[in-house]
Scaffold this motif. Structure first.
Motif, short mmCIF file in Angstrom:
data_model
loop_
_atom_site.label_atom_id
_atom_site.label_comp_id
_atom_site.label_asym_id
_atom_site.label_seq_id
_atom_site.Cartn_x
_atom_site.Cartn_y
_atom_site.Cartn_z
N GLY A 181 0.81 -1.21 0.00
CA GLY A 181 0.00 0.00 0.00
C GLY A 181 0.85 1.26 0.00
N GLY A 182 2.15 1.09 -0.14
CA GLY A 182 3.06 2.24 -0.20
C GLY A 182 3.57 2.68 1.16
N ALA A 183 3.61 1.79 2.11
CA ALA A 183 4.10 2.12 3.46
C ALA A 183 5.46 2.80 3.39
N GLY A 184 5.56 3.96 4.02
CA GLY A 184 6.82 4.68 4.07
C GLY A 184 7.07 5.62 2.92
N LEU A 185 6.22 5.59 1.91
CA LEU A 185 6.38 6.49 0.77
C LEU A 185 5.72 7.84 1.06
N HIS A 186 6.37 8.89 0.64
CA HIS A 186 5.79 10.24 0.71
C HIS A 186 4.51 10.23 -0.13
N GLU A 187 3.52 10.97 0.30
CA GLU A 187 2.22 11.03 -0.40
C GLU A 187 2.38 11.32 -1.89
N LEU A 188 3.27 12.25 -2.25
CA LEU A 188 3.46 12.60 -3.66
C LEU A 188 4.05 11.43 -4.44
N ALA A 189 5.00 10.73 -3.84
CA ALA A 189 5.61 9.57 -4.50
C ALA A 189 4.58 8.47 -4.70
N LEU A 190 3.75 8.25 -3.68
CA LEU A 190 2.72 7.22 -3.79
C LEU A 190 1.74 7.54 -4.91
N GLU A 191 1.28 8.77 -4.97
CA GLU A 191 0.35 9.16 -6.05
C GLU A 191 1.02 9.04 -7.42
N ALA A 192 2.30 9.40 -7.49
CA ALA A 192 3.02 9.31 -8.76
C ALA A 192 3.15 7.86 -9.21
N VAL A 193 3.45 6.96 -8.29
CA VAL A 193 3.56 5.55 -8.65
C VAL A 193 2.23 5.05 -9.17
N LYS A 194 1.15 5.47 -8.57
CA LYS A 194 -0.18 5.03 -9.01
C LYS A 194 -0.51 5.55 -10.40
N ARG A 195 0.16 6.63 -10.82
CA ARG A 195 -0.07 7.16 -12.19
C ARG A 195 0.73 6.42 -13.25
N LEU A 196 1.74 5.68 -12.83
CA LEU A 196 2.54 4.94 -13.80
C LEU A 196 1.68 3.83 -14.39
#
Length: 68
Positions: free
Chosen positions: A48-63
């Motif tokens: 679920g993206g534990a430890g990722l900054h909110e912006l990084a998590l959203e960016a990964v979901k856009r890939l």
């Protein structure tokens, strides 16, 4: 890899939210090799993206698979 993604997110954090997420995603697409992108996508899927900054998590979901 989490540390690197978070550093990129922190760089873009001062930008407006949508621009920041787009900047992080663009950085992943432009500078991370496909297996790195795949690895972080799998990490997000599994944790679920534990430890990722909110912006990084959203960016990964856009890939998308096409951007790998």
């Amino acid at each position: 890899m989490i540390h690197m993604a978070n550093q990129i997110a922190l760089f873009f954090a001062p930008y407006p939210h949508d621009e920041a997420v787009a900047g992080v995603a663009d950085h992943f697409k432009s500078f991370w090799e496909p297996r790195m992108r795949k690895q972080i996508e799998e990490y997000v899927a599994q944790t679920g993206g534990a430890g990722l900054h909110e912006l990084a998590l959203e960016a990964v979901k856009r890939l998308t698979p096409a951007s790998r």
